[in-house]
Design a protein around this motif. Structure first.
Motif, PDB file in Angstrom:
ATOM      1  N   VAL A  61      -1.359 -35.867  15.349  1.00  0.00           N
ATOM      2  CA  VAL A  61      -2.747 -36.343  14.876  1.00  0.00           C
ATOM      3  C   VAL A  61      -4.025 -35.390  14.940  1.00  0.00           C
ATOM      4  O   VAL A  61      -4.750 -35.352  13.933  1.00  0.00           O
ATOM      5  N   GLU A  62      -3.961 -34.627  15.970  1.00  0.00           N
ATOM      6  CA  GLU A  62      -5.205 -33.516  16.215  1.00  0.00           C
ATOM      7  C   GLU A  62      -5.201 -32.666  15.006  1.00  0.00           C
ATOM      8  O   GLU A  62      -6.264 -32.193  14.490  1.00  0.00           O
ATOM      9  N   SER A  63      -4.051 -32.074  14.717  1.00  0.00           N
ATOM     10  CA  SER A  63      -3.851 -31.062  13.702  1.00  0.00           C
ATOM     11  C   SER A  63      -4.111 -31.739  12.429  1.00  0.00           C
ATOM     12  O   SER A  63      -4.740 -30.900  11.542  1.00  0.00           O
ATOM     13  N   SER A  64      -3.635 -32.883  12.197  1.00  0.00           N
ATOM     14  CA  SER A  64      -3.982 -33.767  10.802  1.00  0.00           C
ATOM     15  C   SER A  64      -5.561 -33.947  10.752  1.00  0.00           C
ATOM     16  O   SER A  64      -6.008 -33.626   9.614  1.00  0.00           O
ATOM     17  N   ALA A  65      -6.035 -34.245  11.811  1.00  0.00           N
ATOM     18  CA  ALA A  65      -7.492 -34.499  11.698  1.00  0.00           C
ATOM     19  C   ALA A  65      -8.459 -33.191  11.512  1.00  0.00           C
ATOM     20  O   ALA A  65      -9.173 -33.125  10.785  1.00  0.00           O
ATOM     21  N   ALA A  66      -7.849 -31.977  12.200  1.00  0.00           N
ATOM     22  CA  ALA A  66      -8.480 -30.867  11.720  1.00  0.00           C
ATOM     23  C   ALA A  66      -8.333 -30.190  10.359  1.00  0.00           C
ATOM     24  O   ALA A  66      -9.353 -29.820   9.888  1.00  0.00           O
ATOM     25  N   ARG A  67      -7.200 -30.558   9.769  1.00  0.00           N
ATOM     26  CA  ARG A  67      -6.894 -30.161   8.520  1.00  0.00           C
ATOM     27  C   ARG A  67      -7.715 -30.926   7.547  1.00  0.00           C
ATOM     28  O   ARG A  67      -8.388 -30.404   6.509  1.00  0.00           O
ATOM     29  N   LEU A  68      -7.912 -32.174   7.604  1.00  0.00           N
ATOM     30  CA  LEU A  68      -8.826 -33.051   7.015  1.00  0.00           C
ATOM     31  C   LEU A  68     -10.258 -32.761   7.145  1.00  0.00           C
ATOM     32  O   LEU A  68     -10.973 -32.739   5.979  1.00  0.00           O
ATOM     33  N   SER A  69     -10.748 -32.342   8.212  1.00  0.00           N
ATOM     34  CA  SER A  69     -12.265 -32.003   8.381  1.00  0.00           C
ATOM     35  C   SER A  69     -12.477 -30.650   7.606  1.00  0.00           C
ATOM     36  O   SER A  69     -13.423 -30.301   7.269  1.00  0.00           O
ATOM     37  N   GLU A  70     -11.323 -29.934   7.554  1.00  0.00           N
ATOM     38  CA  GLU A  70     -11.653 -28.633   6.843  1.00  0.00           C
ATOM     39  C   GLU A  70     -11.404 -28.407   5.343  1.00  0.00           C
ATOM     40  O   GLU A  70     -11.764 -27.566   4.597  1.00  0.00           O
ATOM     41  N   ALA A  71     -11.050 -29.664   4.725  1.00  0.00           N
ATOM     42  CA  ALA A  71     -10.705 -29.846   3.362  1.00  0.00           C
ATOM     43  C   ALA A  71     -11.917 -29.808   2.527  1.00  0.00           C
ATOM     44  O   ALA A  71     -13.166 -30.475   3.110  1.00  0.00           O
ATOM     45  N   LYS A  72     -11.988 -29.057   1.587  1.00  0.00           N
ATOM     46  CA  LYS A  72     -13.183 -29.142   0.659  1.00  0.00           C
ATOM     47  C   LYS A  72     -13.573 -30.160   0.035  1.00  0.00           C
ATOM     48  O   LYS A  72     -14.635 -30.707  -0.144  1.00  0.00           O
ATOM     49  N   ASN A  73     -12.459 -30.902  -0.469  1.00  0.00           N
ATOM     50  CA  ASN A  73     -12.930 -32.460  -1.011  1.00  0.00           C
ATOM     51  C   ASN A  73     -11.528 -33.196  -1.144  1.00  0.00           C
ATOM     52  O   ASN A  73     -10.529 -32.874  -0.730  1.00  0.00           O
ATOM     53  N   LEU A  74     -11.599 -34.583  -1.653  1.00  0.00           N
ATOM     54  CA  LEU A  74     -10.663 -35.380  -1.538  1.00  0.00           C
ATOM     55  C   LEU A  74      -9.442 -34.805  -2.584  1.00  0.00           C
ATOM     56  O   LEU A  74      -8.294 -35.095  -2.049  1.00  0.00           O
ATOM     57  N   GLU A  75      -9.801 -34.280  -3.551  1.00  0.00           N
ATOM     58  CA  GLU A  75      -8.879 -33.870  -4.494  1.00  0.00           C
ATOM     59  C   GLU A  75      -7.909 -32.837  -3.924  1.00  0.00           C
ATOM     60  O   GLU A  75      -6.783 -32.852  -4.258  1.00  0.00           O
TER      61      GLU A  75
END
Length: 274
Positions: A61-75
């Motif tokens: 869950v923590e790594s998934s949250a971190a990946r999402l926070s680093e994403a540039k955009n939803l696409e």
């Protein structure tokens, strides 16, 4: 090498599933306690996460949250989900898990509904499939009902476990196994190609996750007494195909009996019928 690749694919898939749920939870700008409880409960009910320890789940869950926070955009996020969820079944599962989280508070906000529509388009989920998934969730059902996960796949895996009892499944054995259960009335609606995929998937899962883990998945998926006796009968038929079961085959039968909670007299009867 094959085991490492299978484990990587499993971890990638599970990470994508968790990210889909987290996106749904965060869609309206806040993550409620009910949404996190739903996320965890849905994870625990799914065989894809069988054997995941609490600390591993927290790390995921923590790594998934971190990946999402680093994403540039939803696409970019959606492209990553599509890459890690290459087949339609897993994409449907991702949508179903996201929908379950979005509906955790009994009603989805406009932002959450908008995200689900975006998921639907990005993952190629049809309107009929969406309606079926939402209906199951609103009625408190399991996503297995909406995904249409075939019992035949689990029955085939029971047979594979016995066939591979000596630690390997030769190509010739795999072909014989496909022919044997393709001829069984239980599998009358399963094409030879689908039967072969059941065998291949079962062999890959056994190699990647190990016998104890796969027994847990079978116990989770075959829940009624009728399903379990049917599965054990198939296993017994395979074990007796060449005469008396070998020691490794009998060991698998004993483990299946314990896993399914079958009484000794019932097992003896199924053995005679096999």
């Amino acid at each position: 090498m094959a085991r490492e690749q299978a484990m990587k694919a499993r971890n990638d898939r599970n990470g994508a599933l968790v990210e889909a749920m987290l996106l749904a939870a965060m869609a309206d700008g806040r993550v409620s306690q009910r949404e996190m409880q739903t996320l965890l409960s849905r994870v625990l009910e799914r065989p894809e996460f069988e054997g995941t320890r609490p600390d591993e789940l927290n790390a995921l869950v923590e790594s998934s949250a971190a990946r999402l926070s680093e994403a540039k955009n939803l696409e970019d996020v959606l492209a990553s989900l599509r890459r890690r969820l290459p087949d339609h079944k897993n994409r449907m599962l991702a949508f179903g898990l996201a929908a379950a989280v979005a509906l955790a508070d009994q009603r989805a906000t406009r932002d959450e509904l908008g995200l689900l529509k975006t998921f639907q388009a990005a993952l190629g989920i049809s309107e009929d499939e969406v309606a079926q998934i939402i209906d199951v969730i609103e009625n408190g059902g399991s996503l297995a009902e909406a995904l249409g996960e075939p019992l035949e796949r689990l029955f085939a895996e029971v047979m594979v476990l016995v066939s591979a009892a000596d630690g390997k499944l030769q190509e010739a054995e795999a072909r014989a196994l496909v022919e044997s259960f393709a001829a069984d009335p239980l599998f009358e609606n399963v094409s030879p190609e689908r039967a072969q995929s059941f065998v291949s998937e079962s062999v890959a899962a056994l190699a990647a996750e190990g016998l104890p883990q796969r027994l847990q998945v079978l116990a989770h998926g075959l829940t009624t007494h009728a399903q379990r006796t049917k599965a054990f009968r198939l296993a017994t038929k395979i074990a007796h195909a060449g005469g008396s079961p070998s020691h490794p085959e009998q060991r698998i039968l004993d483990m299946l009996q314990a896993t399914f909670g079958l009484a000794d007299d019932e097992v003896a009867r199924l053995g005679r019928e096999g």
